[in-house]
Write an enzyme that holds these catalytic residues in place. Structure first.
Site, PDB file in Angstrom:
ATOM      1  N   LYS A 204     -13.682  -5.189   9.826  1.00  0.00           N
ATOM      2  CA  LYS A 204     -14.144  -3.938   9.010  1.00  0.00           C
ATOM      3  C   LYS A 204     -15.606  -3.627   9.288  1.00  0.00           C
ATOM      4  CE  LYS A 204     -10.986  -5.215   5.153  1.00  0.00           C
ATOM      5  NZ  LYS A 204     -11.019  -6.052   3.913  1.00  0.00           N
TER       6      LYS A 204
ATOM      7  N   VAL B 264       0.884  -1.179   0.045  1.00  0.00           N
ATOM      8  CA  VAL B 264       0.042   0.221   0.094  1.00  0.00           C
ATOM      9  C   VAL B 264       0.881   1.275   0.034  1.00  0.00           C
ATOM     10  CG1 VAL B 264      -2.018   1.231   1.110  1.00  0.00           C
ATOM     11  CG2 VAL B 264      -2.014  -1.150   1.120  1.00  0.00           C
TER      12      VAL B 264
ATOM     13  N   VAL C 266     -11.173   0.070   5.412  1.00  0.00           N
ATOM     14  CA  VAL C 266     -12.352  -0.701   5.160  1.00  0.00           C
ATOM     15  C   VAL C 266     -12.892  -0.721   3.482  1.00  0.00           C
ATOM     16  CG1 VAL C 266     -14.997  -1.362   5.602  1.00  0.00           C
ATOM     17  CG2 VAL C 266     -13.479  -0.444   7.452  1.00  0.00           C
TER      18      VAL C 266
HETATM   19  N1  LIG Z   1      -2.279  -5.167   0.725  1.00  0.00           N
HETATM   20  C1  LIG Z   1      -3.604  -4.638   0.441  1.00  0.00           C
HETATM   21  O1  LIG Z   1      -4.215  -5.015  -0.534  1.00  0.00           O
HETATM   22  C2  LIG Z   1      -4.477  -3.898   1.802  1.00  0.00           C
HETATM   23  C3  LIG Z   1      -5.850  -3.462   1.527  1.00  0.00           C
HETATM   24  C4  LIG Z   1      -6.323  -2.875   2.303  1.00  0.00           C
HETATM   25  C5  LIG Z   1      -5.681  -2.627   3.692  1.00  0.00           C
HETATM   26  N2  LIG Z   1      -4.509  -2.994   3.891  1.00  0.00           N
HETATM   27  C6  LIG Z   1      -3.635  -2.681   4.992  1.00  0.00           C
HETATM   28  O2  LIG Z   1      -2.707  -1.726   4.800  1.00  0.00           O
HETATM   29  C7  LIG Z   1      -1.630  -2.228   5.872  1.00  0.00           C
HETATM   30  C8  LIG Z   1      -0.327  -2.339   5.170  1.00  0.00           C
HETATM   31  O3  LIG Z   1      -0.629  -3.461   4.334  1.00  0.00           O
HETATM   32  P1  LIG Z   1       0.433  -3.988   3.004  1.00  0.00           P
HETATM   33  O4  LIG Z   1      -0.118  -5.043   2.222  1.00  0.00           O
HETATM   34  O5  LIG Z   1       0.960  -2.717   2.319  1.00  0.00           O
HETATM   35  O6  LIG Z   1       1.819  -4.573   4.065  1.00  0.00           O
HETATM   36  P2  LIG Z   1       3.182  -4.926   3.384  1.00  0.00           P
HETATM   37  O7  LIG Z   1       3.243  -4.783   2.017  1.00  0.00           O
HETATM   38  O8  LIG Z   1       3.717  -6.010   4.452  1.00  0.00           O
HETATM   39  O9  LIG Z   1       3.779  -3.328   3.870  1.00  0.00           O
HETATM   40  C9  LIG Z   1       4.188  -2.876   5.149  1.00  0.00           C
HETATM   41  C10 LIG Z   1       5.486  -2.190   5.150  1.00  0.00           C
HETATM   42  O10 LIG Z   1       5.828  -1.653   6.437  1.00  0.00           O
HETATM   43  C11 LIG Z   1       7.137  -2.073   6.729  1.00  0.00           C
HETATM   44  N3  LIG Z   1       7.323  -1.929   8.282  1.00  0.00           N
HETATM   45  C12 LIG Z   1       6.975  -3.131   9.049  1.00  0.00           C
HETATM   46  N4  LIG Z   1       7.534  -2.670  10.282  1.00  0.00           N
HETATM   47  C13 LIG Z   1       8.073  -1.454  10.004  1.00  0.00           C
HETATM   48  C14 LIG Z   1       8.620  -0.510  11.097  1.00  0.00           C
HETATM   49  N5  LIG Z   1       8.835  -1.057  12.306  1.00  0.00           N
HETATM   50  N6  LIG Z   1       9.313   0.542  10.726  1.00  0.00           N
HETATM   51  C15 LIG Z   1       9.088   0.940   9.313  1.00  0.00           C
HETATM   52  N7  LIG Z   1       8.525   0.223   8.282  1.00  0.00           N
HETATM   53  C16 LIG Z   1       7.948  -1.052   8.875  1.00  0.00           C
HETATM   54  C17 LIG Z   1       7.350  -3.489   6.154  1.00  0.00           C
HETATM   55  O11 LIG Z   1       8.606  -3.883   5.816  1.00  0.00           O
HETATM   56  P3  LIG Z   1       9.020  -5.133   5.875  1.00  0.00           P
HETATM   57  O12 LIG Z   1       8.571  -5.813   4.803  1.00  0.00           O
HETATM   58  O13 LIG Z   1      10.489  -5.515   5.860  1.00  0.00           O
HETATM   59  O14 LIG Z   1       8.462  -5.937   7.169  1.00  0.00           O
HETATM   60  C18 LIG Z   1       6.543  -3.450   4.888  1.00  0.00           C
HETATM   61  O15 LIG Z   1       7.536  -2.649   3.825  1.00  0.00           O
HETATM   62  C19 LIG Z   1      -2.173  -3.332   6.709  1.00  0.00           C
HETATM   63  O16 LIG Z   1      -2.814  -2.907   7.861  1.00  0.00           O
HETATM   64  C20 LIG Z   1      -3.221  -3.948   5.846  1.00  0.00           C
HETATM   65  O17 LIG Z   1      -4.106  -4.779   6.608  1.00  0.00           O
HETATM   66  C21 LIG Z   1      -3.761  -3.673   2.811  1.00  0.00           C
END
Ligand SMILES: NC(=O)c1ccc[n+]([C@@H]2O[C@H](COP(=O)([O-])OP(=O)(O)OC[C@H]3O[C@@H](n4cnc5c(N)ncnc54)[C@H](OP(=O)(O)O)[C@@H]3O)[C@@H](O)[C@H]2O)c1
Length: 340
Positions: A193, A12, A121
């Site tokens: 959600k 995201v 959501v």
């Molecule tokens: N993906 C979707 O389609 C989607 C849709 C709606 C909502 N969401 C929500 O959006 C949020 C992010 O999802 P995502 O899919 O983008 O997750 P993601 O790809 O795992 O991205 C999270 C990022 O944050 C980094 N991170 C973790 N801990 C950190 C810290 N202490 N300091 C700095 N950076 C840190 C991670 O690094 P590392 O990879 O090195 O751990 C990763 O690059 C979640 O809450 C998810 O539920 C996602």
């Protein structure tokens, strides 16, 4: 230029940077000025990325942060730090909104900035803002939503003849489901959600733990075929009823006459029923990089238009709901029927 920061450069977070880069002209037209990503925070060592939150929150030029890290720790601490410095935070993190959204919204109000969570959501569907603004005068009696794209993809493919295990591994191969799909298939993602939606419309805080929650792991191909023979589809729904009140996540039988029947694959659909407007249906991509990032950027624009003041979402005033009903299933039936 409005300077912003992105906390967490994953799916995201990198999408937020892409949307801002690709649609800078549209953003400038809407806002009257552009948006500049001044900082990206991540734990990985990537050129141009900072690892220390203090660099960002100590920079008075930063007005808005996008929290796209996920999880509670350290997202909670980082969000709090930003809000206490008057930096508005826009998040896609439903877990944090469910657990600490009330407190973080109070902190935002105290510091004349905002805590917005459109992307938490319904992914790219402009759901929360519409409910907040266009339904503010409505008495919402029910929300029924297909809120998890992974489960909907699995159930759609089971309807097409695949068994549960094959449909799940295809969802994983396509990047829709996590390697550990428990939060999706056991209904917890949908529960978070629908709890946020129930809180938004009721003026009372529903938490994820109060949701009566059943996932799709017990749904068989026979269940789906039987439903089809009766002119219905099996869908994992999150359902909030003001009467009771009750909040349920479970597989439901959805009749063909409902617009939710035709919501297939990874799409989300949410039906909101107001006492004056009646049924209103929202449909779109509930997850994915660009749709979710688009919702985060819509919050950034709203915060940028309201700099120096708090955007009232109602969350800061929520008190925990006194009691929640857990309606029982009709006798002799495996699933509830939507609308009965
Ligand atoms: N993906 C979707 O389609 C989607 C849709 C709606 C909502 N969401 C929500 O959006 C949020 C992010 O999802 P995502 O899919 O983008 O997750 P993601 O790809 O795992 O991205 C999270 C990022 O944050 C980094 N991170 C973790 N801990 C950190 C810290 N202490 N300091 C700095 N950076 C840190 C991670 O690094 P590392 O990879 O090195 O751990 C990763 O690059 C979640 O809450 C998810 O539920 C996602």
């Amino acid at each position: 230029m409005i300077n912003i920061a992105i906390f967490g450069f994953g799916t995201v977070g990198s999408g937020v940077a892409d949307v801002i880069r690709n649609n800078q002209a549209e953003i400038t037209k809407t806002l009257g000025e552009g948006v500049n990503v001044k900082y990206i925070l991540d734990i990985r060592d990537i050129p141009g990325v900072v690892n220390d939150i203090n660099i960002i929150v100590n920079d008075p030029e930063v007005k808005i942060a996008c929290e796209t890290m996920g999880g509670k720790k350290p997202a909670y601490e980082y969000t709090k730090l930003a809000l206490e410095r008057g930096i508005s935070v826009c998040t896609s993190n439903k877990e944090l909104v469910d657990a600490h959204g009330v407190e973080l919204s109070e902190i935002a109000r105290e510091h004349n900035c905002s805590y917005l969570f459109e992307a938490s959501v319904g992914g790219g569907i402009p759901l929360l803002r519409t409910i907040r603004e266009a339904f503010g005068h409505e008495r919402v009696s029910r929300i029924a939503g297909i809120l998890n794209g992974t489960c909907n993809y699995i159930l759609t493919n089971m309807k097409a003849g695949k068994d549960y295990a094959t449909a799940l591994s295809e969802a994983q191969a396509n990047g829709y489901a996590e390697r550990n799909p428990a939060a999706d298939v056991e209904g917890h993602d949908t529960a978070r959600k629908i709890a946020i939606l129930a809180s938004l419309v009721s003026g009372q805080k529903f938490s994820y733990e109060q949701v009566s929650c059943e996932g799709i792991t017990g749904v068989t191909q026979k269940d789906i075929a039987d439903a089809e023979a009766d002119g219905m589809a099996v869908k994992l729904l999150g359902v909030y009823e003001a009467e009771g009140p009750s909040v349920v996540v479970a597989p439901y039988l959805v009749p063909k006459s409902s617009p939710l029947y035709a919501v297939n694959d990874v799409f989300n659909g949410v039906m909101v029923t107001g006492n004056m407007v009646d049924d209103v249906m929202f449909y779109g991509r509930g997850a994915g990089k660009n749709p979710t990032a688009s919702a985060v950027v819509s919050d950034v624009i709203e915060c940028a238009k309201n700099q120096g003041r708090n955007i009232h979402t109602g969350f800061a005033d929520l008190k925990p709901v006194a009691s929640v009903n857990a309606p029982s299933k009709p006798a002799g039936r495996k699933f509830r029927v939507l609308g009965e």
